[in-house]
Design a protein around this motif. Sequence first.
Motif, PDB file in Angstrom:
ATOM      1  N   ILE A 299     -69.709   5.781  20.032  1.00 17.04           N
ATOM      2  CA  ILE A 299     -70.968   5.110  19.693  1.00 17.04           C
ATOM      3  C   ILE A 299     -72.144   6.046  19.928  1.00 17.04           C
ATOM      4  O   ILE A 299     -73.065   6.136  19.100  1.00 17.04           O
ATOM      5  CB  ILE A 299     -71.128   3.825  20.523  1.00 17.04           C
ATOM      6  CG1 ILE A 299     -69.997   2.843  20.210  1.00 17.04           C
ATOM      7  CG2 ILE A 299     -72.486   3.175  20.251  1.00 17.04           C
ATOM      8  CD1 ILE A 299     -69.998   1.610  21.096  1.00 17.04           C
ATOM      9  N   ARG A 300     -72.108   6.764  21.044  1.00 15.24           N
ATOM     10  CA  ARG A 300     -73.201   7.688  21.355  1.00 15.24           C
ATOM     11  C   ARG A 300     -73.255   8.827  20.335  1.00 15.24           C
ATOM     12  O   ARG A 300     -74.340   9.324  19.997  1.00 15.24           O
ATOM     13  CB  ARG A 300     -73.036   8.253  22.759  1.00 15.24           C
ATOM     14  CG  ARG A 300     -73.250   7.251  23.870  1.00 15.24           C
ATOM     15  CD  ARG A 300     -74.685   6.731  23.884  1.00 15.24           C
ATOM     16  NE  ARG A 300     -75.618   7.725  24.392  1.00 15.24           N
ATOM     17  CZ  ARG A 300     -76.899   7.808  24.025  1.00 15.24           C
ATOM     18  NH1 ARG A 300     -77.387   6.996  23.111  1.00 15.24           N
ATOM     19  NH2 ARG A 300     -77.692   8.736  24.549  1.00 15.24           N
ATOM     20  N   GLU A 301     -72.105   9.251  19.824  1.00 16.71           N
ATOM     21  CA  GLU A 301     -72.082  10.288  18.799  1.00 16.71           C
ATOM     22  C   GLU A 301     -72.781   9.809  17.522  1.00 16.71           C
ATOM     23  O   GLU A 301     -73.552  10.544  16.912  1.00 16.71           O
ATOM     24  CB  GLU A 301     -70.638  10.687  18.480  1.00 16.71           C
ATOM     25  CG  GLU A 301     -69.968  11.510  19.568  1.00 16.71           C
ATOM     26  CD  GLU A 301     -70.324  12.989  19.470  1.00 16.71           C
ATOM     27  OE1 GLU A 301     -69.603  13.746  18.800  1.00 16.71           O
ATOM     28  OE2 GLU A 301     -71.344  13.378  20.072  1.00 16.71           O
ATOM     29  N   GLN A 302     -72.526   8.563  17.150  1.00 15.98           N
ATOM     30  CA  GLN A 302     -73.208   8.007  15.980  1.00 15.98           C
ATOM     31  C   GLN A 302     -74.718   7.952  16.206  1.00 15.98           C
ATOM     32  O   GLN A 302     -75.513   8.273  15.313  1.00 15.98           O
ATOM     33  CB  GLN A 302     -72.667   6.604  15.686  1.00 15.98           C
ATOM     34  CG  GLN A 302     -71.198   6.571  15.286  1.00 15.98           C
ATOM     35  CD  GLN A 302     -70.647   5.156  15.255  1.00 15.98           C
ATOM     36  OE1 GLN A 302     -71.386   4.183  15.397  1.00 15.98           O
ATOM     37  NE2 GLN A 302     -69.334   5.039  15.087  1.00 15.98           N
ATOM     38  N   GLN A 303     -75.109   7.553  17.403  1.00 14.55           N
ATOM     39  CA  GLN A 303     -76.534   7.498  17.721  1.00 14.55           C
ATOM     40  C   GLN A 303     -77.148   8.892  17.745  1.00 14.55           C
ATOM     41  O   GLN A 303     -78.291   9.082  17.312  1.00 14.55           O
ATOM     42  CB  GLN A 303     -76.742   6.788  19.058  1.00 14.55           C
ATOM     43  CG  GLN A 303     -76.359   5.312  19.031  1.00 14.55           C
ATOM     44  CD  GLN A 303     -76.449   4.662  20.396  1.00 14.55           C
ATOM     45  OE1 GLN A 303     -76.393   5.318  21.429  1.00 14.55           O
ATOM     46  NE2 GLN A 303     -76.598   3.330  20.406  1.00 14.55           N
ATOM     47  N   GLU A 546     -72.847  19.366  12.165  1.00 16.19           N
ATOM     48  CA  GLU A 546     -74.002  20.238  12.364  1.00 16.19           C
ATOM     49  C   GLU A 546     -75.146  19.818  11.435  1.00 16.19           C
ATOM     50  O   GLU A 546     -74.935  19.123  10.451  1.00 16.19           O
ATOM     51  CB  GLU A 546     -73.649  21.698  12.066  1.00 16.19           C
ATOM     52  CG  GLU A 546     -72.590  22.293  12.974  1.00 16.19           C
ATOM     53  CD  GLU A 546     -72.217  23.704  12.535  1.00 16.19           C
ATOM     54  OE1 GLU A 546     -71.950  24.536  13.414  1.00 16.19           O
ATOM     55  OE2 GLU A 546     -72.197  23.955  11.296  1.00 16.19           O
ATOM     56  N   LEU A 547     -76.349  20.278  11.758  1.00 20.41           N
ATOM     57  CA  LEU A 547     -77.511  20.081  10.901  1.00 20.41           C
ATOM     58  C   LEU A 547     -78.314  21.372  10.847  1.00 20.41           C
ATOM     59  O   LEU A 547     -78.358  22.131  11.825  1.00 20.41           O
ATOM     60  CB  LEU A 547     -78.417  18.969  11.444  1.00 20.41           C
ATOM     61  CG  LEU A 547     -78.011  17.511  11.200  1.00 20.41           C
ATOM     62  CD1 LEU A 547     -79.000  16.593  11.896  1.00 20.41           C
ATOM     63  CD2 LEU A 547     -77.960  17.201   9.714  1.00 20.41           C
ATOM     64  N   TRP A 565     -75.129  18.223  16.059  1.00 19.75           N
ATOM     65  CA  TRP A 565     -75.611  16.943  16.561  1.00 19.75           C
ATOM     66  C   TRP A 565     -74.550  16.276  17.442  1.00 19.75           C
ATOM     67  O   TRP A 565     -74.840  15.332  18.180  1.00 19.75           O
ATOM     68  CB  TRP A 565     -75.982  16.007  15.419  1.00 19.75           C
ATOM     69  CG  TRP A 565     -74.894  15.786  14.390  1.00 19.75           C
ATOM     70  CD1 TRP A 565     -74.774  16.388  13.175  1.00 19.75           C
ATOM     71  CD2 TRP A 565     -73.776  14.893  14.501  1.00 19.75           C
ATOM     72  NE1 TRP A 565     -73.655  15.934  12.516  1.00 19.75           N
ATOM     73  CE2 TRP A 565     -73.035  15.004  13.301  1.00 19.75           C
ATOM     74  CE3 TRP A 565     -73.341  14.002  15.477  1.00 19.75           C
ATOM     75  CZ2 TRP A 565     -71.864  14.273  13.075  1.00 19.75           C
ATOM     76  CZ3 TRP A 565     -72.185  13.270  15.255  1.00 19.75           C
ATOM     77  CH2 TRP A 565     -71.459  13.403  14.065  1.00 19.75           C
ATOM     78  N   SER A 566     -73.322  16.798  17.377  1.00 20.92           N
ATOM     79  CA  SER A 566     -72.236  16.301  18.222  1.00 20.92           C
ATOM     80  C   SER A 566     -72.219  17.073  19.533  1.00 20.92           C
ATOM     81  O   SER A 566     -72.493  18.273  19.568  1.00 20.92           O
ATOM     82  CB  SER A 566     -70.895  16.459  17.506  1.00 20.92           C
ATOM     83  OG  SER A 566     -69.822  16.237  18.396  1.00 20.92           O
ATOM     84  N   THR A 583     -78.779  17.057  20.215  1.00 22.52           N
ATOM     85  CA  THR A 583     -78.542  15.715  20.736  1.00 22.52           C
ATOM     86  C   THR A 583     -79.732  15.252  21.570  1.00 22.52           C
ATOM     87  O   THR A 583     -80.484  16.070  22.117  1.00 22.52           O
ATOM     88  CB  THR A 583     -77.286  15.677  21.616  1.00 22.52           C
ATOM     89  OG1 THR A 583     -77.535  16.452  22.805  1.00 22.52           O
ATOM     90  CG2 THR A 583     -76.082  16.251  20.895  1.00 22.52           C
ATOM     91  N   PRO A 584     -79.908  13.943  21.713  1.00 22.27           N
ATOM     92  CA  PRO A 584     -80.981  13.457  22.591  1.00 22.27           C
ATOM     93  C   PRO A 584     -80.770  13.890  24.039  1.00 22.27           C
ATOM     94  O   PRO A 584     -81.745  14.066  24.776  1.00 22.27           O
ATOM     95  CB  PRO A 584     -80.913  11.933  22.436  1.00 22.27           C
ATOM     96  CG  PRO A 584     -79.551  11.649  21.886  1.00 22.27           C
ATOM     97  CD  PRO A 584     -79.189  12.836  21.057  1.00 22.27           C
ATOM     98  N   GLN A 585     -79.504  14.061  24.443  1.00 20.25           N
ATOM     99  CA  GLN A 585     -79.235  14.505  25.808  1.00 20.25           C
ATOM    100  C   GLN A 585     -79.834  15.884  26.086  1.00 20.25           C
ATOM    101  O   GLN A 585     -80.207  16.190  27.214  1.00 20.25           O
ATOM    102  CB  GLN A 585     -77.723  14.552  26.065  1.00 20.25           C
ATOM    103  CG  GLN A 585     -77.045  13.196  26.089  1.00 20.25           C
ATOM    104  CD  GLN A 585     -76.588  12.745  24.722  1.00 20.25           C
ATOM    105  OE1 GLN A 585     -77.010  13.278  23.696  1.00 20.25           O
ATOM    106  NE2 GLN A 585     -75.710  11.751  24.684  1.00 20.25           N
TER     107      GLN A 585
END
Length: 765
Positions: A299-303, A546-547, A565-566, A583-585
């Motif tokens: 779920i966090r990966e999707q977010q 990736e992005l 992004w992963s 990532t947001p992290q």
Amino acid sequence: PGGYPAVRSGFLDAETIWPLLLKQAIGLAADTLDLTSLLKWSLDAETTNRFRRSPEPFREAAVAWLSESLGPVAEIVLRCVEQLDRPDAVPIGLAATVLFHPTATGKLEKATGKLEERFLQGKTPDAGLMQRWSTAATEVVRALRHTESKAYRQTLQRADEILCEIQADSLAHLSDTSPLGFDQRLARLGDRLSDVLTGTNWDQLGELHAAHQAVRTHDQAAQDARRLEQVSMALRLVRWVGGLHRETPVGPPSFAAAAVDHVRDGGFVDWARLRLRAGDPVRELSQAYSRLFEHVTQIREQQSHQFSRLLADWTAAGSQGDEVLTVERILEQVVASLAAESLVLVIVIDGMSVAVCRELLADVTRHEWMALSEPGRTFNRPGVAAIPSVTEFSRTSLLCGVRRQGAAADEKPGFAEHAALLSRCRSGFPPVLFHKATLQEADDAVLAVDVRKEIASTHRRIVGVVVNAVDDHLLKGEQINTRWSRDEIKVLPALLHEARIARRLVVLVSDHGHVLDWQTQARPCSDENDSGERWRAPIGEPAADELQVEGPRVMTKGHRLIAPWSERVRYGMKKNGYHGGLTPQEMIVPIVVLSSTDDFPAGWQEQPVDTPSWWDEDAPTVANLDKSLPKLKPAKLQLPGTLFDHLEDHEEVTAPVIVTASTPEWIARLLTSPVFAEQKRLGGRGLPAEKVFAQLLETINQSGGKLTSTALARALEFPALRLPGLLAKVQRVLNIDGYAVLSRDDASDTIELNRGLLLKQFDLV
């Protein structure tokens, strides 16, 4: 040898002689001779051997007198001691807790027979007597826990051995003391957690909560706080996932909204899920943790994918707006604003993610510090790192106030020459910054004298410190289950101590976050000179995880790069953790302002409790709560009377108690009762208003009589740091003669209301 004291009554009776005789002959001595003291005596192999070697007439007489004094269970215990070579009376009593548990009826007949054959001379004792033995044995072993840890462990181990010998070990979970039973309770919890993950109804959590409660009430829970914390984190994640399943997921509409979501919610999710990586020694629970971790991580990966796409769009559009602070604007927007009125200490914890910040803040705010929020806001704005989110770009930009690449040698003068900070400083006392190399010295292994001196100086308005504890932790190849507290970061307690003495505000901030290594996939880079652990040169097309990002905030050559992004991709060697990705992290920078006094800068205020609702345990149902409580006395009917009706029992008229139509009847009766009025009079000054009593009692009662202090603070909209003081004042009124009407358990941080006791104590039933 010393003789005996004279008998005051002049008559020498058995009650005088037997305690002296037992002490001299077999070492049985106690201020109050009871079943508990008898069992405690039985733990000593030397004294029990003396009893077995005593002449038979003495043994029989001792058994008879003790049985008459302590009850028939004493004879069963002494016959057991007489027969066995080992001091097993207490372990047998603990084992009997399982055999004679109400829920074991009909399941352990063979085991009970083996117990009787091996330890009770083949006799079948009364179940009630065995339960008394069990209760006393439990009391004895719990007393050992704090005084004789070795004897405590050995006694519990022997009790488990007895359960295995008589083949009753499968039901050891019925015992609140058995280490084997504790593991079984954890295994049962793991099974219930797996059932939830396998099923589709996330609202049916009754069995899971019951299994959790069984674990919490076991004696071993107090000895294993870390494992209990993991269990709590797992249940929090279950509630979080359940909330997602109940609602139609709607992604954040903007990058600013996604950043705020991560600070408000995502950081807590990451804190909880990363706690599960260590697993548990119990296989069933460890497997359940692994499944839950994977489920939440997906779920966090999707977010993260959605966050990263919004970040890429935001970066390409020029990164406008004030809802998110770019890392180079944090000192200007936050620190310079605070420094206009206060002395400030800026602590930059390199690599601190929102999850680490949340954990650290939970500890710091329990020790004299309050978190503040910006003027006009309930919570502080999130910061965002430079791209790529690595130290040489983000930290230098943070400390210099402009986007730039650099190192410590560039940051020190950049901080001292920061225009917004300089404008708040006295001439000749510019902002000063200390890096890792200058924080400690030989004369003071904790904090260098120069650092202490600058923090204490009233002339030096702004002091900055760079702490590398988190970033250094990422360099380690092994995975360490670190708990981020102020004591874990070596210099932090000293920094906070000096800041508190100097009455400085503290700004905790990072330059970027990080992701921890967990089954990461290593990928080669075609251009290793223009890449990092979690970013690479924009050569070729981005992979599915990736992005490509481009814009003025991308600080690499050509203002373009490709990054994952992963959290499961890396381009460098394996480490404990990495940063540089999207990532947001890694990208979101937490900003915390702390005060140790009530003297806040203008517009700033203490933050309300900001844990998400799913963080606190679900309130138990109270549908049948009133059925188990004593009935209230009927309210006296107030009729018009004569002048003389009120002459007796006259009391001084005080301010009227405000009771509204929405106030529950039992609370209204309490607030208007004479006992409550008298308790308030005895409670002294500074007591809360009646409406506070009413709201507090109603909140706890609606939660089934028990809830965490965080949940209570949120419901009352009361600062969490001040809640213990409020509870102490309420307890002065409610806890008549020390009876625990309102109690707080420090280990679980839980407040409990005994409503039935309250009604009795205040004469309402």
